[in-house]
Design a protein around this motif. Structure first.
Motif, PDB file in Angstrom:
ATOM      1  N   PHE A   1      -2.836  -8.546  23.928  1.00 19.88           N
ATOM      2  CA  PHE A   1      -3.894  -7.550  23.920  1.00 19.88           C
ATOM      3  C   PHE A   1      -3.372  -6.127  24.076  1.00 19.88           C
ATOM      4  O   PHE A   1      -4.147  -5.190  24.102  1.00 19.88           O
ATOM      5  N   SER A   2      -2.059  -5.962  24.244  1.00 17.67           N
ATOM      6  CA  SER A   2      -1.527  -4.622  24.486  1.00 17.67           C
ATOM      7  C   SER A   2      -1.755  -3.681  23.307  1.00 17.67           C
ATOM      8  O   SER A   2      -1.799  -2.469  23.489  1.00 17.67           O
ATOM      9  N   ASN A   3      -1.927  -4.200  22.117  1.00 17.01           N
ATOM     10  CA  ASN A   3      -2.168  -3.360  20.943  1.00 17.01           C
ATOM     11  C   ASN A   3      -3.630  -3.338  20.530  1.00 17.01           C
ATOM     12  O   ASN A   3      -3.975  -2.768  19.503  1.00 17.01           O
ATOM     13  N   ALA A   4      -4.505  -3.972  21.311  1.00 20.77           N
ATOM     14  CA  ALA A   4      -5.924  -4.038  20.968  1.00 20.77           C
ATOM     15  C   ALA A   4      -6.580  -2.680  21.167  1.00 20.77           C
ATOM     16  O   ALA A   4      -6.196  -1.900  22.034  1.00 20.77           O
ATOM     17  N   THR A   5      -7.588  -2.414  20.369  1.00 18.80           N
ATOM     18  CA  THR A   5      -8.366  -1.195  20.492  1.00 18.80           C
ATOM     19  C   THR A   5      -9.831  -1.587  20.637  1.00 18.80           C
ATOM     20  O   THR A   5     -10.352  -2.343  19.818  1.00 18.80           O
ATOM     21  N   VAL A   6     -10.447  -1.062  21.677  1.00 17.74           N
ATOM     22  CA  VAL A   6     -11.868  -1.316  21.901  1.00 17.74           C
ATOM     23  C   VAL A   6     -12.615  -0.052  21.500  1.00 17.74           C
ATOM     24  O   VAL A   6     -12.207   1.054  21.834  1.00 17.74           O
TER      25      VAL A   6
END
Length: 171
Positions: A1-6
């Protein structure tokens, strides 16, 4: 999830505003923490003390300019309570200012369970500010004799608070 964007919610946009405002402070804090580790490792106590003072000043500035200003400008934001928690910290060092900022929050937030807990923490911090004398109290010694804190005025006293439900405390 370190590269996830919310994205997409008002809360997320507000959080991004806070994160962007805090970024310059956090990079300076990171740099100072690295310096402090080096000074500690090398035994340079004078430089370590100066760095720790700089860290404290920088963190106070972060709290005031990022979180305090955010609450004042956005008291109805879904992140205002989060900003207050960040401003106040685990040990509420500025209870008067924390109370002022708390009072800016909407009534519903202040009356929520978390809001009531925060208000209680602020209240207790106002009763015993850092550096003040401990409040007077009387407690029984192991033999059942009542002893007051004032009985030890002028002497060094270590007060060790613990909880009966805490296993390590009981040990």
């Amino acid at each position: 999830f370190s590269n996830a964007t919310v994205s997409g919610s008002k809360s997320n946009l507000e959080f991004d505003k806070l994160r962007v405002a805090a970024k310059p402070f956090e990079s300076k804090v990171s740099h100072l923490l690295g310096e402090a580790a080096e000074y500690k490792k090398s035994g340079n106590d004078a430089a370590l003390a100066r760095t720790e003072t700089s860290l404290e000043q920088l963190q106070a500035e972060l709290k005031a300019k990022v979180y305090g200003d955010y609450i004042q400008q956005n008291p109805s934001s879904p992140l205002a309570f989060f900003a207050l928690q960040q401003y106040s910290g685990a040990i509420i060092e500025q209870p008067k200012k924390s109370q002022e900022l708390f009072n800016l929050l909407p009534q519903g937030v202040r009356q929520s369970p978390d809001g009531r807990r925060m208000e209680a923490l602020i209240h207790f911090a106002q009763l015993t500010p850092v550096g003040s004398s401990a409040p007077e109290f009387t407690q029984s010694d192991p033999d059942g004799k009542a002893i007051s804190l004032s009985d030890f005025r002028g002497k060094y006293v270590l007060i060790n608070f613990w909880a009966s439900w805490c296993g390590p405390c009981r040990a």
